[in-house]
Scaffold this motif. Structure first.
Motif, PDB file in Angstrom:
ATOM      1  N   ASN A 169      10.608   8.754  95.078  1.00 29.32           N
ATOM      2  CA  ASN A 169      11.599   8.748  96.152  1.00 29.32           C
ATOM      3  C   ASN A 169      11.006   8.365  97.500  1.00 29.32           C
ATOM      4  OD1 ASN A 169      13.393   9.552  94.252  1.00 29.32           O
ATOM      5  ND2 ASN A 169      13.596  11.642  94.966  1.00 29.32           N
ATOM      6  N   THR A 170       9.735   8.740  97.745  1.00 32.87           N
ATOM      7  CA  THR A 170       9.135   8.429  99.038  1.00 32.87           C
ATOM      8  C   THR A 170       8.634   6.999  99.120  1.00 32.87           C
ATOM      9  OG1 THR A 170       6.968   9.214  98.309  1.00 32.87           O
ATOM     10  CG2 THR A 170       8.429  10.819  99.328  1.00 32.87           C
ATOM     11  N   LEU A 172      10.510   4.383  98.278  1.00 35.66           N
ATOM     12  CA  LEU A 172      11.649   3.505  98.567  1.00 35.66           C
ATOM     13  C   LEU A 172      11.731   3.091 100.037  1.00 35.66           C
ATOM     14  CD1 LEU A 172      14.425   5.089  96.326  1.00 35.66           C
ATOM     15  CD2 LEU A 172      13.183   2.968  95.939  1.00 35.66           C
ATOM     16  N   ASP A 178       8.154   1.629  92.425  1.00 36.05           N
ATOM     17  CA  ASP A 178       7.507   2.605  91.563  1.00 36.05           C
ATOM     18  C   ASP A 178       7.910   2.346  90.122  1.00 36.05           C
ATOM     19  OD1 ASP A 178       6.892   5.224  90.192  1.00 36.05           O
ATOM     20  OD2 ASP A 178       6.284   5.726  92.223  1.00 36.05           O
ATOM     21  N   SER A 182      13.504   8.442  89.426  1.00 31.93           N
ATOM     22  CA  SER A 182      13.670   9.759  90.030  1.00 31.93           C
ATOM     23  C   SER A 182      14.461  10.665  89.092  1.00 31.93           C
ATOM     24  CB  SER A 182      14.403   9.633  91.372  1.00 31.93           C
ATOM     25  OG  SER A 182      15.754   9.258  91.151  1.00 31.93           O
ATOM     26  N   TRP A 183      14.526  11.933  89.440  1.00 31.46           N
ATOM     27  CA  TRP A 183      15.233  12.899  88.608  1.00 31.46           C
ATOM     28  C   TRP A 183      16.724  12.618  88.556  1.00 31.46           C
ATOM     29  CZ3 TRP A 183      12.988  16.327  85.460  1.00 31.46           C
ATOM     30  CH2 TRP A 183      11.649  16.612  85.666  1.00 31.46           C
TER      31      TRP A 183
END
Length: 424
Positions: A169-170, A172, A178, A182-183
């Motif tokens: 998430n960080t 993006l 990545d 993400s979850w």
């Protein structure tokens, strides 16, 4: 920033609608001051009491604390302190409504006050993620981020061995790709690949959202295919009881050794490449099994699942690339690739195959094939070509038609209202 902007607009719209609805209710029902006060007390009590009830429930039922352990560790004083701003907003709204009930302010002042409080509330609690706040203030670029962004090529990063360093998430906001999901986003085939490469622990209901754990080098061909060029490892990995999985391996070169270690994958495949041999498998399970085999070679042949996919003539040099490929543009809904090949080949794009993607070859629509279990492929004849991938699923068309119809009805209603108001 875009998501928080949409969220902000949606909440402001909800508050405006609530203000107009309450004003309409006050004009039609004409409740007494006692009723107004009772309504305010009930509403304020619900707003203030809900977090307190949740806190009490977590204390009475400790088993619920595990999924909400952040809230479960708060003390009672912390819960009350966090409620103080909400109580302040509730008190101001109550004051506005009472002032309107007593005739101290008019309907326009009530609306303006409620909308103003909504805006203040949003920017008070979500100021760090408001559209007006520059992204650099929320996600400042660290030396590691600047090092990764200095590479002008398209690549992905895997940091699942990094213990929370640059989680998906960080990445993006920095425009870093990545390899993990993400979850909140789980594509079925990707989850199956995760479970095959990194099996879930006993008792886990869902597979871990980590494609690679502490030894990604066991799946070197998969790393290459997924365009993973950089891998992040804690600097103290060997001192933490887990050996550095890339130290001493010829395929990985240490390029950063400060707060963390970053290894470069020397065998990484580009985001788009050509393959002049193809294998058609009879099921997705067979494709997944072939993809996770230690001897899998994405350069030797592309794995297809559609029996109608065009066959390729025998290659004079199996495994050799059949030409040149360049990604001209890559956006979330459109990818443009230019390729030149001397013999028939498949253009493989290591972006997720998903319903709604379409391909055009030199301006003409062509079939899009699922390649290597997860990705997209287009059959190319010899020559220079431009391939455009566009995301436009059928629900987009339905939504566009519905939005157009709704907009037309709104305009018609406004025009009809204007005509009715002009009548005596």
């Amino acid at each position: 920033t875009y998501a928080s902007g949409v969220n902000t607009l949606a909440k402001i719209g909800a508050f405006v609608a609530a203000a107009l609805a309450f004003d309409r209710f006050a004009r039609v029902a004409r409740p007494t001051l006692r009723r107004r006060l009772g309504w305010i007390v009930a509403w304020a009590g619900a707003v203030v009491a809900l977090p307190m009830a949740l806190y009490a429930m977590l204390r009475l039922f400790p088993a619920l604390i595990r999924p909400l352990r952040g809230l479960g560790t708060w003390s009672l004083e912390e819960v009350l302190w966090r409620q103080a701003p909400a109580i302040g907003i509730v008190a101001l709204i109550a004051a506005l409504v009472l002032a309107a009930g007593w005739g101290r302010i008019g309907r326009r002042a009530l609306r303006a006050g409620l909308v103003g409080l909504a805006v203040v509330d949003l920017f008070w609690f979500f100021g760090d993620f408001a559209p007006a706040v520059p992204t650099a203030y929320v996600f400042p670029e660290t030396p590691l981020v600047r090092f990764l962004k200095a590479d002008p090529t398209l690549f992905r990063v895997s940091s699942t061995t990094g213990g929370g360093v640059l989680v998906p998430n960080t990445k993006l906001p920095y425009r870093l790709f990545d390899v993990e999901l993400s979850w909140l986003l789980a594509i079925d085939r990707y989850s199956r690949l995760q479970a095959a490469v990194n099996p879930p622990l006993p008792g886990w209901r869902y597979p871990p959202h980590k494609l690679f754990e502490w030894d990604p080098s066991r799946h070197q061909p998969l790393l290459d295919l997924l365009n993973v060029k950089y891998l992040v490892v804690p600097a103290d990995a060997d001192r933490a009881g887990r050996p550095d999985p890339f130290a001493g391996r010829p395929a990985f070169r240490l390029v950063w050794d400060e707060d963390v270690r970053v290894y470069e994958n020397r065998r990484v495949l580009p985001r788009a490449f050509l393959v002049d041999r193809a294998r058609v498998l009879d099921s997705p399970a067979a494709a997944l099994a072939a993809l996770t085999r230690p001897d899998f070679d994405p350069r030797a042949a592309v794995l297809l699942e559609d029996p109608a996919s065009p066959a390729l003539p025998p290659s004079p040099a199996p495994g050799a690339l059949a030409g040149e490929v360049r990604v001209v543009s890559l956006t979330p809904n459109r990818v443009v690739v230019r390729a030149a090949c001397s013999r028939p080949a498949y253009l493989v794009l290591s972006e997720a195959f998903y319903p709604g993607w379409h391909a055009r070859l030199d301006g003409a629509p062509v079939p899009l094939y699922r390649a290597d279990y997860l990705f997209r492929a287009v059959h190319l004849p010899p020559g220079d070509h431009e391939v455009v991938f566009t995301f436009w699923p059928r629900p987009y068309t339905v939504a566009l038609a519905g939005s157009g119809l709704a907009a037309g009805l709104i305009v018609a209603g406004l025009l009809a209202g204007v005509r009715l108001r002009r009548r005596p």
